[in-house]
Motif scaffolding. Structure first.
Motif, PDB file in Angstrom:
ATOM      1  N   ALA A 160     -27.784  -4.126 -21.708  1.00  0.00           N
ATOM      2  CA  ALA A 160     -26.729  -3.287 -21.208  1.00  0.00           C
ATOM      3  C   ALA A 160     -25.627  -4.079 -20.945  1.00  0.00           C
ATOM      4  CB  ALA A 160     -27.157  -2.416 -20.439  1.00  0.00           C
ATOM      5  N   LEU A 161     -25.905  -5.186 -19.941  1.00  0.00           N
ATOM      6  CA  LEU A 161     -24.774  -6.011 -19.486  1.00  0.00           C
ATOM      7  C   LEU A 161     -24.089  -6.775 -20.351  1.00  0.00           C
ATOM      8  CD1 LEU A 161     -26.346  -7.844 -16.405  1.00  0.00           C
ATOM      9  CD2 LEU A 161     -24.206  -6.319 -16.346  1.00  0.00           C
ATOM     10  N   THR A 162     -24.864  -7.251 -21.418  1.00  0.00           N
ATOM     11  CA  THR A 162     -24.508  -8.164 -22.568  1.00  0.00           C
ATOM     12  C   THR A 162     -23.379  -7.331 -23.503  1.00  0.00           C
ATOM     13  OG1 THR A 162     -26.475  -9.406 -22.415  1.00  0.00           O
ATOM     14  CG2 THR A 162     -24.779  -9.890 -24.274  1.00  0.00           C
ATOM     15  N   ASN A 181     -26.371 -15.300  -5.664  1.00  0.00           N
ATOM     16  CA  ASN A 181     -27.667 -14.917  -5.311  1.00  0.00           C
ATOM     17  C   ASN A 181     -28.213 -13.974  -6.094  1.00  0.00           C
ATOM     18  OD1 ASN A 181     -26.007 -13.116  -4.142  1.00  0.00           O
ATOM     19  ND2 ASN A 181     -27.457 -12.354  -2.750  1.00  0.00           N
ATOM     20  N   THR A 182     -27.877 -13.521  -7.345  1.00  0.00           N
ATOM     21  CA  THR A 182     -28.240 -12.586  -8.307  1.00  0.00           C
ATOM     22  C   THR A 182     -29.776 -13.030  -8.869  1.00  0.00           C
ATOM     23  OG1 THR A 182     -27.634 -10.840  -9.693  1.00  0.00           O
ATOM     24  CG2 THR A 182     -27.020 -13.018 -10.212  1.00  0.00           C
ATOM     25  N   PHE A 183     -30.160 -11.756  -9.665  1.00  0.00           N
ATOM     26  CA  PHE A 183     -31.117 -12.022 -10.726  1.00  0.00           C
ATOM     27  C   PHE A 183     -30.489 -12.664 -11.923  1.00  0.00           C
ATOM     28  CE2 PHE A 183     -33.790 -10.263 -14.168  1.00  0.00           C
ATOM     29  CZ  PHE A 183     -35.003 -11.250 -14.065  1.00  0.00           C
ATOM     30  N   ILE A 184     -31.470 -13.770 -12.436  1.00  0.00           N
ATOM     31  CA  ILE A 184     -30.649 -14.502 -13.459  1.00  0.00           C
ATOM     32  C   ILE A 184     -29.964 -13.542 -14.719  1.00  0.00           C
ATOM     33  CG2 ILE A 184     -32.882 -14.798 -14.990  1.00  0.00           C
ATOM     34  CD1 ILE A 184     -31.800 -17.861 -15.435  1.00  0.00           C
ATOM     35  N   ALA A 185     -30.692 -12.432 -14.943  1.00  0.00           N
ATOM     36  CA  ALA A 185     -30.004 -11.563 -16.151  1.00  0.00           C
ATOM     37  C   ALA A 185     -28.433 -11.490 -15.970  1.00  0.00           C
ATOM     38  CB  ALA A 185     -30.419 -10.173 -16.098  1.00  0.00           C
ATOM     39  N   THR A 186     -27.957 -11.364 -14.719  1.00  0.00           N
ATOM     40  CA  THR A 186     -26.436 -10.987 -14.539  1.00  0.00           C
ATOM     41  C   THR A 186     -25.826 -12.385 -15.222  1.00  0.00           C
ATOM     42  OG1 THR A 186     -26.965 -10.119 -12.182  1.00  0.00           O
ATOM     43  CG2 THR A 186     -24.990 -10.536 -12.970  1.00  0.00           C
ATOM     44  N   ILE A 187     -26.176 -13.576 -14.815  1.00  0.00           N
ATOM     45  CA  ILE A 187     -25.562 -14.760 -15.512  1.00  0.00           C
ATOM     46  C   ILE A 187     -25.785 -15.036 -16.909  1.00  0.00           C
ATOM     47  CG2 ILE A 187     -25.180 -17.149 -15.049  1.00  0.00           C
ATOM     48  CD1 ILE A 187     -25.472 -16.025 -12.155  1.00  0.00           C
ATOM     49  N   ALA A 203     -40.549  -1.018 -12.880  1.00  0.00           N
ATOM     50  CA  ALA A 203     -40.545  -1.186 -11.254  1.00  0.00           C
ATOM     51  C   ALA A 203     -39.170  -0.681 -10.741  1.00  0.00           C
ATOM     52  CB  ALA A 203     -40.691  -2.569 -10.874  1.00  0.00           C
ATOM     53  N   LYS A 204     -38.407  -0.508 -11.511  1.00  0.00           N
ATOM     54  CA  LYS A 204     -36.950  -0.100 -10.880  1.00  0.00           C
ATOM     55  C   LYS A 204     -37.205   1.443 -10.226  1.00  0.00           C
ATOM     56  CE  LYS A 204     -34.868  -3.645 -12.924  1.00  0.00           C
ATOM     57  NZ  LYS A 204     -34.559  -4.826 -12.283  1.00  0.00           N
ATOM     58  N   ASN A 205     -36.154   1.641  -9.628  1.00  0.00           N
ATOM     59  CA  ASN A 205     -36.174   2.962  -8.898  1.00  0.00           C
ATOM     60  C   ASN A 205     -36.251   4.437  -9.997  1.00  0.00           C
ATOM     61  OD1 ASN A 205     -35.564   1.578  -6.800  1.00  0.00           O
ATOM     62  ND2 ASN A 205     -34.356   3.104  -5.506  1.00  0.00           N
ATOM     63  N   GLY A 222     -31.615  -1.320 -25.334  1.00  0.00           N
ATOM     64  CA  GLY A 222     -33.013  -1.452 -25.000  1.00  0.00           C
ATOM     65  C   GLY A 222     -33.555  -1.949 -23.399  1.00  0.00           C
ATOM     66  N   ASN A 223     -32.641  -2.453 -22.719  1.00  0.00           N
ATOM     67  CA  ASN A 223     -33.096  -2.835 -21.638  1.00  0.00           C
ATOM     68  C   ASN A 223     -31.616  -3.312 -20.802  1.00  0.00           C
ATOM     69  OD1 ASN A 223     -32.330  -5.762 -22.246  1.00  0.00           O
ATOM     70  ND2 ASN A 223     -33.822  -5.792 -23.692  1.00  0.00           N
ATOM     71  N   GLY A 224     -32.099  -3.551 -19.600  1.00  0.00           N
ATOM     72  CA  GLY A 224     -30.832  -4.012 -18.629  1.00  0.00           C
ATOM     73  C   GLY A 224     -29.981  -5.151 -19.157  1.00  0.00           C
ATOM     74  N   LEU A 225     -30.670  -6.187 -19.452  1.00  0.00           N
ATOM     75  CA  LEU A 225     -29.984  -7.475 -19.798  1.00  0.00           C
ATOM     76  C   LEU A 225     -29.033  -7.095 -20.929  1.00  0.00           C
ATOM     77  CD1 LEU A 225     -29.153 -10.558 -19.662  1.00  0.00           C
ATOM     78  CD2 LEU A 225     -31.185 -10.888 -21.154  1.00  0.00           C
ATOM     79  N   ALA A 267     -26.215  -2.288 -11.931  1.00  0.00           N
ATOM     80  CA  ALA A 267     -26.579  -1.393 -11.231  1.00  0.00           C
ATOM     81  C   ALA A 267     -27.857  -1.351 -11.390  1.00  0.00           C
ATOM     82  CB  ALA A 267     -25.903   0.003 -11.486  1.00  0.00           C
ATOM     83  N   ALA A 268     -28.763  -2.481 -12.021  1.00  0.00           N
ATOM     84  CA  ALA A 268     -29.898  -2.210 -12.354  1.00  0.00           C
ATOM     85  C   ALA A 268     -31.040  -1.920 -11.191  1.00  0.00           C
ATOM     86  CB  ALA A 268     -30.405  -3.632 -13.078  1.00  0.00           C
ATOM     87  N   GLN A 269     -30.531  -2.239  -9.994  1.00  0.00           N
ATOM     88  CA  GLN A 269     -31.229  -1.883  -8.992  1.00  0.00           C
ATOM     89  C   GLN A 269     -30.898  -0.814  -7.960  1.00  0.00           C
ATOM     90  OE1 GLN A 269     -32.147  -5.563  -6.383  1.00  0.00           O
ATOM     91  NE2 GLN A 269     -32.812  -6.555  -8.079  1.00  0.00           N
TER      92      GLN A 269
END
Ligand code: PLP
Length: 363
Positions: A62-64, A87-93, A188-190, A57-60, A161-163
């Motif tokens: 995918a990680l979870t 220094n990452t975006f909060i989603a990683t954590i 907004a991602k590539n 459904g989204n990148g968060l 690899a979200a960015q």
């Protein structure tokens, strides 16, 4: 005003193709896990050079789902320590915490904004089980050092690899250097959809099957639920849009590199540090650094240049992560104080690049 990113203009060339595909899907009447999702999963796995791609459904998510998948397979246990850049975006954590794992905030390199292999050994304990390289801003986290480090300490490599769609080191692309990788297709991602979307890539058959089930109510077979899953599937319409846009990704990444090269040639200011150029960087963001960042941003705004900060508050200082507030992470804090993202996109004009550079040089 030069916009930071013009998503309307970026998607305009594909309008007819989007409309045609949408009409075909309306005619078919198959809206969930249809042929466009299947096609995209094959296309994107082949693009990244992996055996599997599973839409989410989204990148968060995918990680979870990767973390939950490894827990289901018994390769991670709740409480295991996971190395993440501070220094990452909060989603990683959030994904690490959501799966019941313990994030260990590792100070990045001030030059690359990526994990710093010269200090990583210091974070290893008997509980360290995985490392999450975040290919931040579109730069691939050094893959040879990463693989050697993970091998030495028997860590899983889970790429954020979200960015970094299409970022490479010449022989491996983002999404294929670790055990599993998470992508986001946020507009907004590539590689951006017209809404939310995400994917996991991996060469691991077992993990792929578990993640596919977890994201579909824990069901491998319709109405049979062997594990407790969630609903996180890549939408059929978004997959159709992504199939159209994927064939333009390499060209667009090349256009981003050309824009970055122009900035490098045009910007010249003693108080503004430009990012190093590295091979295979896909410039999701063009991030400069200045000790006078806030004044620089205000100056650019006065000169009709919109900029953003990725990110103004480091994860350990966010209210949502109060239990990490006392960590001493001076490098992350300095990065968050000094970074500024300039407008960049595949369609930014030379005139705009020149105007931005001129505005910076007059700071
Ligand atoms: C965008 C992003 C995510 C999350 O993706 P969503 O699709 O917005 O959930 C995760 N990690 C990083 C580094 C991102 O930039």
């Amino acid at each position: 005003m030069i916009k930071f990113l013009d998503l309307q203009q970026l998607n305009a060339p594909y309008r007819d193709a989007f409309q045609e595909k949408s009409a075909a899907i309306l005619n078919r009447g198959s809206f969930i896990l249809g042929e466009e999702v299947q096609k995209f999963e094959l296309n994107f796995a082949s693009y990244c050079g992996t055996k599997h791609c599973i839409g989410t459904g989204n990148g968060l998510d995918a990680l979870t789902l990767i973390f939950r998948g490894y827990i289901h397979l018994g390769q991670l246990q709740p409480g295991d320590e996971i190395l993440v850049p501070s220094n990452t975006f909060i989603a990683t954590i959030l994904a690490v915490l959501e799966a019941g794992l313990q994030p260990i905030f590792c100070e990045p390199s001030m030059d690359s904004f990526l994990l710093d292999f010269s200090n990583l050994e210091g974070y290893i304990t008997p509980k360290t089980k995985a490392i999450v390289p975040v290919h931040l801003y579109g730069r691939l986290c050094q893959s040879d050092e990463l693989t050697a480090f993970a091998k030495k300490h028997q860590l899983l490599i889970i790429e954020d690899a979200a960015q970094a769609h299409g970022a490479s080191d010449g022989y491996r692309k983002a999404g294929s250097i670790g055990d599993a990788a998470a992508f986001s297709f946020y507009p907004a991602k590539n590689l951006g959809a017209l809404g939310d979307g995400g994917a996991v890539t991996t060469n691991n058959d077992e993990l792929a099957a578990v993640i596919r089930a977890l994201g579909n109510y824990g069901s491998a077979k319709k109405y049979q639920h062997d594990i407790r899953g969630v609903n996180s599937r890549l939408d059929e319409l978004q997959a159709a849009f992504l199939n159209i846009k994927l064939s333009h990704l390499d060209t667009q990444n090349q256009q981003r590199r050309a824009a970055a090269a122009s900035y490098r040639a045009l910007i010249n200011h003693p108080d503004v540090m430009l990012p190093d150029d590295t091979f295979g960087h896909v410039y999701h963001l063009f991030v400069v650094r200045s000790a006078r960042r806030d004044a620089l941003q205000a100056h650019l705004f006065t000169n009709n240049v919109e900029t953003l900060i990725h990110y103004p508050i480091p994860p350990h200082r966010q209210g949502a992560l109060a239990e990490f507030r006392e960590l001493s992470l001076p490098i992350a804090e300095q990065i968050h104080r000094e970074v500024l993202s300039l407008p960049i996109s595949p369609i930014i004009s030379n005139a705009d690049l020149e105007k931005v550079a001129k505005a910076i040089n007059s700071f």
